[in-house]
Design an enzyme around this catalytic site. Structure first.
Site, PDB file in Angstrom:
ATOM      1  N   CYS A  16       0.996  -1.015  -0.132  1.00  0.00           N
ATOM      2  CA  CYS A  16      -0.018  -0.008  -0.007  1.00  0.00           C
ATOM      3  C   CYS A  16       0.912   1.453  -0.221  1.00  0.00           C
ATOM      4  O   CYS A  16       1.997   1.208   0.055  1.00  0.00           O
ATOM      5  CB  CYS A  16      -0.813   0.076   1.281  1.00  0.00           C
ATOM      6  SG  CYS A  16       0.148   0.002   2.684  1.00  0.00           S
ATOM      7  N   HIS A  78       4.396   1.968  11.662  1.00  0.00           N
ATOM      8  CA  HIS A  78       3.159   1.936  13.019  1.00  0.00           C
ATOM      9  C   HIS A  78       2.964   2.954  13.839  1.00  0.00           C
ATOM     10  O   HIS A  78       1.894   3.026  14.382  1.00  0.00           O
ATOM     11  CB  HIS A  78       3.544   0.595  13.607  1.00  0.00           C
ATOM     12  CG  HIS A  78       3.865  -0.462  12.805  1.00  0.00           C
ATOM     13  ND1 HIS A  78       5.079  -0.987  12.299  1.00  0.00           N
ATOM     14  CD2 HIS A  78       3.315  -1.380  11.997  1.00  0.00           C
ATOM     15  CE1 HIS A  78       5.314  -1.785  11.832  1.00  0.00           C
ATOM     16  NE2 HIS A  78       4.095  -2.361  11.323  1.00  0.00           N
ATOM     17  N   HIS A 128       0.435  -4.736  19.870  1.00  0.00           N
ATOM     18  CA  HIS A 128       0.729  -4.218  18.329  1.00  0.00           C
ATOM     19  C   HIS A 128       1.485  -2.803  18.455  1.00  0.00           C
ATOM     20  O   HIS A 128       0.815  -1.880  19.031  1.00  0.00           O
ATOM     21  CB  HIS A 128      -0.417  -4.106  17.566  1.00  0.00           C
ATOM     22  CG  HIS A 128      -0.144  -4.097  16.155  1.00  0.00           C
ATOM     23  ND1 HIS A 128       0.125  -2.818  15.331  1.00  0.00           N
ATOM     24  CD2 HIS A 128      -0.105  -4.909  15.009  1.00  0.00           C
ATOM     25  CE1 HIS A 128       0.227  -3.074  14.168  1.00  0.00           C
ATOM     26  NE2 HIS A 128       0.180  -4.376  13.857  1.00  0.00           N
ATOM     27  N   GLU A 130       1.236  -0.338  16.545  1.00  0.00           N
ATOM     28  CA  GLU A 130       0.198   0.885  16.050  1.00  0.00           C
ATOM     29  C   GLU A 130      -0.608   1.230  17.337  1.00  0.00           C
ATOM     30  O   GLU A 130      -0.806   2.315  17.526  1.00  0.00           O
ATOM     31  CB  GLU A 130      -0.309   0.539  15.171  1.00  0.00           C
ATOM     32  CG  GLU A 130      -1.330   1.633  14.484  1.00  0.00           C
ATOM     33  CD  GLU A 130      -2.390   1.400  13.517  1.00  0.00           C
ATOM     34  OE1 GLU A 130      -3.407   1.966  13.607  1.00  0.00           O
ATOM     35  OE2 GLU A 130      -2.028   0.615  12.805  1.00  0.00           O
ATOM     36  N   SER A 227      -0.769  -7.709  10.819  1.00  0.00           N
ATOM     37  CA  SER A 227      -1.948  -7.650  11.068  1.00  0.00           C
ATOM     38  C   SER A 227      -2.967  -7.746  10.185  1.00  0.00           C
ATOM     39  O   SER A 227      -3.771  -8.832  10.033  1.00  0.00           O
ATOM     40  CB  SER A 227      -2.209  -6.573  12.085  1.00  0.00           C
ATOM     41  OG  SER A 227      -3.782  -6.300  12.375  1.00  0.00           O
ATOM     42  N   ASN A 228      -2.842  -6.740   9.034  1.00  0.00           N
ATOM     43  CA  ASN A 228      -3.682  -7.205   8.211  1.00  0.00           C
ATOM     44  C   ASN A 228      -3.587  -8.178   7.047  1.00  0.00           C
ATOM     45  O   ASN A 228      -4.561  -8.800   6.898  1.00  0.00           O
ATOM     46  CB  ASN A 228      -3.348  -5.757   7.325  1.00  0.00           C
ATOM     47  CG  ASN A 228      -2.102  -5.747   6.067  1.00  0.00           C
ATOM     48  OD1 ASN A 228      -2.499  -6.576   5.084  1.00  0.00           O
ATOM     49  ND2 ASN A 228      -1.015  -5.588   6.657  1.00  0.00           N
TER      50      ASN A 228
END
Length: 329
Positions: A16, A78, A128, A130, A227-228
């Site tokens: 991305c 993140h 996490h 982020e 995660s994604n």
């Protein structure tokens, strides 16, 4: 073997804009300032990308006391807490912030509403980076909820001014369920004008929703810490299609393909296309004779680089990025 005959590629998949930008920041910093460049936490959650940058002179650290005085430091995509940011500034490092702008948007929202007296519920996964970065924008008044049970238990000090924020890489459907539970318990909760889950996470999940029913097996290219990527595998499985996540082609197991005439393939937002190509090559060895791309959203988002890493027009310096598969991105 009786097995894969066709590979169906999800669209969009892979890198991305935030990941592209983060990797480019490290590469340009290496080219401009020379090795080593220190990076707090993995720049993005992908083993191949991290190892590739290590080979070029990036050193990944978790604690700032691992960074020598005067060094160049990059914050990962993140994001980091206020405490980490302030400590890095106090130590006098040359800092480049590779935080994804969509994560920064959440940080800005938290800071703005906190000044107006809001407390926060953050939907996300404990531990996490982020989540640690976003929750670390405040010293108090932000509460993590990982599921609907947490929503039932959480005890904010006040509910008149309560806002919800979300980790950007969550399952869209899971987050919707948790938000519904929050609204049921706290009807006046303030939600962001635009959802926090990022466009790339949403688009890749939407593509899997189209892909999974058309195939006998879904392979997600992504690292265990991503995660994604994990959410993509979980989504395909929830839709009733056997699904596996692999860091690279070497992790593919022949038995997965025994009864899978058509294989769906996608990649998390931090997985480079070179890994997808290698997975396709391996599936071809297992019998696939055709590779077909799904129709899907074409992503055109691009985020600007920080000041100090732009192309130097005086010298004509232009760093080669994201260009050739043989460089591993």
């Amino acid at each position: 073997m009786v097995g894969a005959k066709e590979v169906l590629l999800a669209e969009p998949r892979g890198f991305c804009a935030g990941v592209d930008r983060a990797i480019e920041i490290v590469e340009r910093a290496l080219a401009k300032f020379g090795a080593p460049i220190y990076v707090r936490h993995e720049i993005v959650h992908n083993t191949f990308v991290v190892n590739d940058l290590k080979s070029k002179g990036a050193i990944f650290i978790e604690e700032l006391d691992e960074v020598p005085p005067g060094a160049t430091l990059v914050f990962s995509a993140h994001g980091v807490s206020k405490a980490v940011q302030q400590e890095a500034e106090r130590r006098g490092f040359a800092i480049f912030d590779a935080t994804c702008p969509l994560v920064t948007k959440v940080h800005v929202e938290v800071a703005k509403l906190a000044k107006e007296g809001y407390e926060f519920l953050m939907i996300g996964h404990k531990g996490h980076p982020e989540v640690e970065g976003t929750m670390g924008q405040l010293s108090e008044g932000i509460h993590l909820v990982e599921d609907e049970a947490d929503v039932a238990r959480v005890q904010p000090r006040q509910t008149e001014r309560l806002a919800v924020v979300t980790q950007t890489t969550l399952s869209v459907d899971d987050a919707a369920g948790i938000k519904a539970a929050i609204r049921a318990r706290f009807p006046n909760v303030r939600e962001p004008k635009q959802q926090d889950i990022c466009y790339a996470t949403q688009n890749r999940q939407d593509a899997v929703k189209i892909l999974a029913p058309q195939v006998d097996l879904v392979i997600v290219v992504g690292s265990p810490t991503s995660s994604n990527s994990n959410r993509l595998r979980e989504l395909a499985a929830r839709l009733g299609t056997p699904a596996y996540m692999v860091d690279n082609a070497g992790e593919l197991r022949e038995e997965w393909f025994a009864n899978a005439a058509r294989v769906g393939l996608t990649a998390g937002a931090s997985a480079p296309e070179v890994l997808v190509d290698e997975v396709i090559a391996r599936i071809r060895q297992l019998g696939a004779v055709a590779v077909r791309k799904m129709d899907g959203i074409e992503e055109t988002v691009k985020f600007p680089l920080p000041k100090g890493l732009k192309i130097d027009t005086a010298t004509g310096l232009e760093i080669a990025v994201r260009k050739a598969p043989e460089t591993g991105r």
